[in-house]
Design an enzyme around this catalytic site. Structure first.
Site, PDB file in Angstrom:
ATOM      1  N   ILE A  72       0.881  -1.154   0.000  1.00 16.46           N
ATOM      2  CA  ILE A  72       0.000   0.000   0.000  1.00 16.46           C
ATOM      3  C   ILE A  72       0.925   1.212   0.000  1.00 16.46           C
ATOM      4  CG2 ILE A  72      -0.251  -0.054   2.509  1.00 16.46           C
ATOM      5  CD1 ILE A  72      -3.065   1.118   2.124  1.00 16.46           C
ATOM      6  N   ALA A  73       0.633   2.160  -0.869  1.00 17.12           N
ATOM      7  CA  ALA A  73       1.493   3.332  -0.972  1.00 17.12           C
ATOM      8  C   ALA A  73       0.666   4.534  -1.408  1.00 17.12           C
ATOM      9  CB  ALA A  73       2.622   3.093  -1.965  1.00 17.12           C
ATOM     10  N   GLU A 106       3.253  -7.208   6.659  1.00 12.18           N
ATOM     11  CA  GLU A 106       4.517  -6.849   7.286  1.00 12.18           C
ATOM     12  C   GLU A 106       4.745  -5.369   7.034  1.00 12.18           C
ATOM     13  OE1 GLU A 106       4.620  -9.366   4.911  1.00 12.18           O
ATOM     14  OE2 GLU A 106       4.880 -11.154   6.123  1.00 12.18           O
ATOM     15  N   ASN A 111       8.425   2.515  10.153  1.00 12.60           N
ATOM     16  CA  ASN A 111       7.306   3.177   9.465  1.00 12.60           C
ATOM     17  C   ASN A 111       6.127   3.358  10.422  1.00 12.60           C
ATOM     18  OD1 ASN A 111       5.429   4.211   7.712  1.00 12.60           O
ATOM     19  ND2 ASN A 111       5.895   2.760   6.065  1.00 12.60           N
ATOM     20  N   TYR A 118      -2.623   1.101  10.023  1.00 15.50           N
ATOM     21  CA  TYR A 118      -3.082  -0.275  10.196  1.00 15.50           C
ATOM     22  C   TYR A 118      -3.786  -0.461  11.541  1.00 15.50           C
ATOM     23  CZ  TYR A 118       0.095  -0.892   6.257  1.00 15.50           C
ATOM     24  OH  TYR A 118       0.732  -0.768   5.050  1.00 15.50           O
TER      25      TYR A 118
END
Length: 148
Positions: A72-73, A106, A111, A118
């Site tokens: 995801i970015a 992961e 980060n 999350y």
């Protein structure tokens, strides 16, 4: 800003690759993305758009009743605008439709922003993969959400 999340298309790949290169020190190749969206029947990918511009993406695999978030970015210029949340909501909606009961991922130990995203969606840290990341041997935090 209105964020629209939709299924990825082949013609999104160049914009996805631009974001991939900005966000990851070891980016996936264009070929890897194309294989994911054209050949991998377990894979589900979505892009987020603002004003018809791809500003983020996310994907996951479904293996039996579990989902594994692969990536995801969000484009650096569009962070903290709800793009990541919109992508996560869409991935969880797809997962529910696919009868997924739990999801995992992961994330780099450093980060913190991604970990916060999350956690917002109910993922909890449950373990660690030591030296997981190729570029600097950073540990990965393993996170699970058991109530998809």
């Amino acid at each position: 800003m209105n964020v629209v999340v939709r299924e990825i298309r082949k013609n999104d790949i160049d914009e996805v690759m631009e974001i991939e290169r900005m966000c990851f020190s070891v980016p996936w190749s264009k070929e890897a993305f194309l294989l994911e969206i054209t050949k991998n029947k377990c894979a589900h990918y979505a892009v987020a758009e603002i004003d018809n511009r791809v500003v983020g993406y996310g994907g996951f695999w479904v293996v039996v009743d579990e989902g594994h978030i692969t990536n995801i970015a969000v484009h650096p210029d569009f962070r903290f605008l709800g793009v990541g949340s919109a992508i996560m909501e869409e991935m969880l909606n797809i997962a529910k439709k696919k009868a997924v009961t739990s999801m995992t991922l992961e994330v780099r130990e450093s980060n913190i922003a991604a970990q916060a995203l999350y956690k917002k969606f109910g993922f909890r840290p449950v373990g660690r993969r030591r030296g997981y990341y190729q570029d600097n041997k950073e540990d990965a935090i393993i996170m699970w959400k058991y109530d998809v």
